[in-house]
Enzyme design. Structure first.
Site, PDB file in Angstrom:
ATOM      1  N   PHE A  25      36.112  42.386  45.318  1.00 16.99           N
ATOM      2  CA  PHE A  25      36.145  41.703  46.425  1.00 16.99           C
ATOM      3  C   PHE A  25      36.785  41.912  47.700  1.00 16.99           C
ATOM      4  O   PHE A  25      37.535  42.413  47.304  1.00 16.99           O
ATOM      5  CB  PHE A  25      36.457  39.564  45.927  1.00 16.99           C
ATOM      6  CG  PHE A  25      36.303  39.424  47.509  1.00 16.99           C
ATOM      7  CD1 PHE A  25      35.635  39.096  47.906  1.00 16.99           C
ATOM      8  CD2 PHE A  25      37.799  39.233  48.709  1.00 16.99           C
ATOM      9  CE1 PHE A  25      35.351  37.878  48.961  1.00 16.99           C
ATOM     10  CE2 PHE A  25      38.072  38.081  49.792  1.00 16.99           C
ATOM     11  CZ  PHE A  25      36.050  37.669  50.165  1.00 16.99           C
TER      12      PHE A  25
ATOM     13  N   ASP B 145      43.492  48.845  47.220  1.00 17.45           N
ATOM     14  CA  ASP B 145      43.568  47.455  47.998  1.00 17.45           C
ATOM     15  C   ASP B 145      44.806  46.481  47.410  1.00 17.45           C
ATOM     16  O   ASP B 145      43.950  45.515  46.110  1.00 17.45           O
ATOM     17  CB  ASP B 145      42.576  46.342  47.805  1.00 17.45           C
ATOM     18  CG  ASP B 145      42.247  44.809  48.834  1.00 17.45           C
ATOM     19  OD1 ASP B 145      42.744  44.622  49.141  1.00 17.45           O
ATOM     20  OD2 ASP B 145      40.837  44.552  48.900  1.00 17.45           O
TER      21      ASP B 145
ATOM     22  N   LYS C  97      47.602  39.229  53.593  1.00 16.14           N
ATOM     23  CA  LYS C  97      47.761  37.697  52.994  1.00 16.14           C
ATOM     24  C   LYS C  97      49.296  37.665  52.752  1.00 16.14           C
ATOM     25  O   LYS C  97      49.408  37.697  54.199  1.00 16.14           O
ATOM     26  CB  LYS C  97      47.512  37.703  51.376  1.00 16.14           C
ATOM     27  CG  LYS C  97      45.415  37.576  51.495  1.00 16.14           C
ATOM     28  CD  LYS C  97      45.219  37.178  49.966  1.00 16.14           C
ATOM     29  CE  LYS C  97      43.379  36.775  50.574  1.00 16.14           C
ATOM     30  NZ  LYS C  97      43.120  37.142  49.419  1.00 16.14           N
TER      31      LYS C  97
HETATM   32  C1  PLP Z   1      42.039  38.008  50.748  1.00 16.96           C
HETATM   33  C2  PLP Z   1      41.428  39.750  50.285  1.00 16.96           C
HETATM   34  C3  PLP Z   1      40.429  40.145  51.493  1.00 16.96           C
HETATM   35  C4  PLP Z   1      40.086  40.079  52.522  1.00 16.96           C
HETATM   36  O1  PLP Z   1      40.976  39.441  53.289  1.00 16.96           O
HETATM   37  P1  PLP Z   1      40.953  38.424  54.216  1.00 16.96           P
HETATM   38  O2  PLP Z   1      42.631  38.224  55.107  1.00 16.96           O
HETATM   39  O3  PLP Z   1      40.249  37.276  53.721  1.00 16.96           O
HETATM   40  O4  PLP Z   1      39.611  38.985  55.017  1.00 16.96           O
HETATM   41  C5  PLP Z   1      40.135  41.671  50.835  1.00 16.96           C
HETATM   42  N1  PLP Z   1      40.599  42.468  49.316  1.00 16.96           N
HETATM   43  C6  PLP Z   1      41.277  41.294  48.792  1.00 16.96           C
HETATM   44  C7  PLP Z   1      41.445  41.650  47.458  1.00 16.96           C
HETATM   45  C8  PLP Z   1      41.680  39.960  48.853  1.00 16.96           C
HETATM   46  O5  PLP Z   1      41.977  39.371  48.133  1.00 16.96           O
END
Ligand code: PLP
Length: 407
Positions: free
Chosen positions: A138, A223, A252
């Site tokens: 994701f 990420d 986040k």
């Molecule tokens: C939540 C998340 C995203 C996307 O972040 P948003 O602020 O919702 O755009 C990307 N990568 C990972 C691993 C995430 O958990």
């Protein structure tokens, strides 16, 4: 008066299916609904609220900055951004950072940086750069991030997506090596797959991937939007395997649970390729974002949140061993990024979440059958005890009505 839920149902797009609770206030690990009922938050807004709700130092930083200077764009210097970037670089060992707002924007930025690096420094023929991603990943909801996704539900009828991506199985370093071609610019990976169901790869996988990337001159993009900033019991999930990525994505929790703040950190070799005008964001790195982001990093370290995540995470996973074995397939995770994969039951994990809600515990499922247990990193032992006791009771009930059909 019309109920807020009715207004949302009537005027909002139904791209979410919220649990039936209307929240109005939060402090630390607790939130209150409009009837005054209190809940323990084991969701933390998908790990965005690591510092707890309304952390006084973060609220103060936000207030102070909002009333002084909020948004100026990057057309001018601000007296806040430099210190934030310096602290982020100092903590992560990176040379420079590019501030954006959401996680998905950080992912987009990293894809652009990797492609530019690939064309300019690796000599990949124009227009042919490839990025390798993992099945089950994701990386967000933008077209670029969805171009990397293997999830049909996220992609259906939203294409076409940007070309230039390739998928490999998560957890299989040999598959990564086999997939690398001369036009491969980067490999993007979550050290633990969060939305994919809290999937923890075997020890040594991440460091093996890092070694393969280095040997083939492929950028490693980690990420850590969800796994970073103490969530797994270390500052970065990469730190568990002493891996230093070429590009590191934070988001986040970087906004302290108050504000969208994301950051792409990396080495000079990559960032020197970004000249003025090559990339930007109106709100990225604005004074509020910088002030809140800096304070979020400082609170994380000064208040021992990372150690607490390690200690309480260990305790939580240990206590989860007490869950009824017939109801639970696996407990997994690291620090306070914990998933409980349930055996198929009536209504699936969503029904378990609804019953937990009635018992004052807030969380949600990830994928169909995994219960997410990701409280703020300020969680206390007694609050974990409460949540585990309630979950035991709910699973005992759910187990009384087992069902065959898998979700
Ligand atoms: C939540 C998340 C995203 C996307 O972040 P948003 O602020 O919702 O755009 C990307 N990568 C990972 C691993 C995430 O958990």
């Amino acid at each position: 008066m019309t109920m807020p839920t009715e207004l949302e149902a009537r005027f909002g797009v139904t791209n979410y299916a919220p649990l039936p609770v209307v929240l109005t206030r939060g402090a630390g690990c607790q939130v209150w609904d409009t009837d005054g009922r209190v809940y323990l938050d084991f969701m933390s807004a998908y790990s965005a609220v690591s510092h707890g709700h309304a952390h006084p130092r973060l609220v103060a930083a936000l207030h102070e900055q909002a009333s002084r200077l909020a948004v100026i764009s990057r057309a001018f210097f601000s007296d806040r951004l430099g210190a934030f970037l310096a602290r982020a670089c100092e903590l992560t060992g990176m040379d420079r950072g590019l501030p954006m707002n959401t996680g998905a924007e950080a992912v987009e930025t990293a894809i652009k940086a990797a492609r530019r690096w690939g064309y300019t420094l690796k000599g990949i023929p124009s227009g042919q750069a490839q990025i390798i991603a993992c099945e089950g990943n994701f990386h967000g909801r933008t077209l670029g991030a969805l171009g990397l996704s293997s999830e049909a539900a996220y992609r259906r009828d939203f294409g076409p997506f940007p070309p230039g991506s390739q998928l490999v199985p998560y957890g299989d370093a040999a598959a990564l090596e086999a997939a690398i071609r001369p036009q491969t610019a980067a490999f993007i990976i979550e050290p633990i797959q969060g939305e994919g169901g809290i999937v923890v790869p075997s020890p040594g996988y991440l460091s093996a991937c890092a070694e393969i990337c280095r040997r083939h001159r492929v950028l490693l993009i980690c990420d850590e939007i969800q796994t970073g900033l103490g969530r797994t019991g270390k500052l970065l999930a990469c730190d568990h395997e002493q891996v230093t990525p070429d590009l590191l994505l934070l988001g986040k929790a970087l906004g302290g649970g108050l504000y969208p703040v994301s950051l792409v950190l990396g080495r000079d070799e990559i960032w020197q390729l970004f000249e003025p005008g090559s990339h930007g964001s109106t709100f990225g790195g604005n004074p509020i974002a910088a002030a809140v982001g800096l304070e979020a990093l400082n609170v994380l370290l000064e208040e021992g949140l990372i150690d607490n995540a390690a200690t309480q995470g260990e305790y939580l996973r240990q206590r989860l061993q007490e869950l009824p074995a017939q109801a639970v397939r696996e407990v997994r995770g690291r620090g306070l990024l914990v998933g409980v994969e349930l055996e198929p039951c009536a209504g699936g994990a969503r029904a378990v979440c609804e019953r937990l809600l009635e018992r004052g515990i807030l969380t949600r499922e990830t994928r169909a059958n995994v219960l997410r247990l990701t409280p703020p990193l300020v969680i206390e032992r007694a609050q974990i005890d409460t949540a585990v006791e309630q979950l035991k009771l709910v699973l005992a009930e759910a187990d009384a009505a087992p069902q065959e059909n898998k979700t």
